[in-house]
Write an enzyme that holds these catalytic residues in place. Sequence first.
Site, PDB file in Angstrom:
ATOM      1  N   GLU A 227       0.742  -1.183  -0.142  1.00 47.57           N
ATOM      2  CA  GLU A 227      -0.075  -0.071  -0.173  1.00 47.57           C
ATOM      3  C   GLU A 227       0.717   1.255   0.023  1.00 47.57           C
ATOM      4  O   GLU A 227       0.712   2.296   0.847  1.00 47.57           O
ATOM      5  CB  GLU A 227      -0.850  -0.046   1.188  1.00 47.57           C
ATOM      6  CG  GLU A 227      -2.209   1.043   1.023  1.00 47.57           C
ATOM      7  CD  GLU A 227      -3.065   0.848   1.989  1.00 47.57           C
ATOM      8  OE1 GLU A 227      -3.472   2.031   2.768  1.00 47.57           O
ATOM      9  OE2 GLU A 227      -3.809  -0.182   2.208  1.00 47.57           O
TER      10      GLU A 227
ATOM     11  N   HIS B 279     -18.943  -3.163   9.484  1.00 49.16           N
ATOM     12  CA  HIS B 279     -18.102  -2.603   8.518  1.00 49.16           C
ATOM     13  C   HIS B 279     -18.596  -2.118   7.224  1.00 49.16           C
ATOM     14  O   HIS B 279     -18.398  -1.096   6.734  1.00 49.16           O
ATOM     15  CB  HIS B 279     -17.049  -3.427   8.404  1.00 49.16           C
ATOM     16  CG  HIS B 279     -15.879  -3.041   7.466  1.00 49.16           C
ATOM     17  ND1 HIS B 279     -15.030  -2.007   7.830  1.00 49.16           N
ATOM     18  CD2 HIS B 279     -15.603  -3.509   6.297  1.00 49.16           C
ATOM     19  CE1 HIS B 279     -14.294  -1.829   6.785  1.00 49.16           C
ATOM     20  NE2 HIS B 279     -14.537  -2.570   5.755  1.00 49.16           N
TER      21      HIS B 279
END
Length: 352
Positions: free
Chosen positions: A232, A260
């Site tokens: 990332e 979530h």
Amino acid sequence: MKQLSVNVSDKSTSNIYIENGLLAKAGKIIGEKFNSKKVALVSDTNVYPLYGDKIKAQLENEGYEVYTYVYPAGEASKNTTELVKIVEFMAQSGLTREDIAVALGGGVCGDMVGFAASVFLRGIEFVQIPTSLLAQVDSSVGGKTAVDLPQGKNLCGAFHQPSIVIIDPEVLSTLSEHFFSDGMGEVIKYGCIKSASLFELLENGDAKENLTDIITECVSIKRQVVENDEKEHGERALLNFGHTCGHAIEKLYNFETVSHGEAVGIGMVMITRASERLGITEKGTTNRIIKVLEKNNLKTYDTHSDKEIISAMSGDKKRTGTGIKFVMIDKIGSSFINPIRYEDINKTFGID
């Protein structure tokens, strides 16, 4: 059977298998890959009663000694205390570096078991058997593992790729409508950031009638992104669309009450409404996202004010020294990273 693989920088490979009824072949798939003696099978109090004994029996038929650990289901268990319990369980079971862990459950299970596997003996291999839609389309693939801290979600973790991911869409039939919708939050995200055709399918079709194709499309998108950027440093951050606001909302509820996928859905609306108001995003995009979320019984707003949600972003992983990296879309299927300085965040969201 559909088969994909994720090949990353350290030369490790995750093999991903997708097929209806595949759960019945899980033991055989694992047995063909590993010559281990012991398996730590970890699941939760919701999933183990449904599938645990079946997987345990399959593994034993392959000649493994199977040790089982079952923790209380729910995001509230995704913490450092439970993580240490899992690591200690692995030690008490006498696992060696040649042995493996198997995560049987949803995203919480995969995150915790993957993290435990990454730190036990400085790293053992593990297998993901995701049983929720959210885990099948997103969290089981890519090697992100973590637990939550009081300061924020997923702040303590490691990158640790699963050796095998076994996805059986048929197990989703046991999910409640709430948790199926929860997973659709991540599916919608993939359409927003990378696939206009997927988003249009969600707008015009029935997700349940196209489930295997939808899962395969999401996994394929994530596989490519992870191969391009495993840790990332760039492109992979696009997968966080809706998550900066979403994680803040989860934190405000102490990781309970709002799930979530619900929080991510609200987050997608928040950031797209802001970017559309600023002329960054094609007009009408926010309404398209809202309609697809509502079609899948997902929330599109929260009772907390935008100011409260922004304040809760203070512990977000995507912070830098000067601001937060937000993911935005210029139109459905096309996304980019937009770093915003702390002093400009309120203005971005239209707060004086």
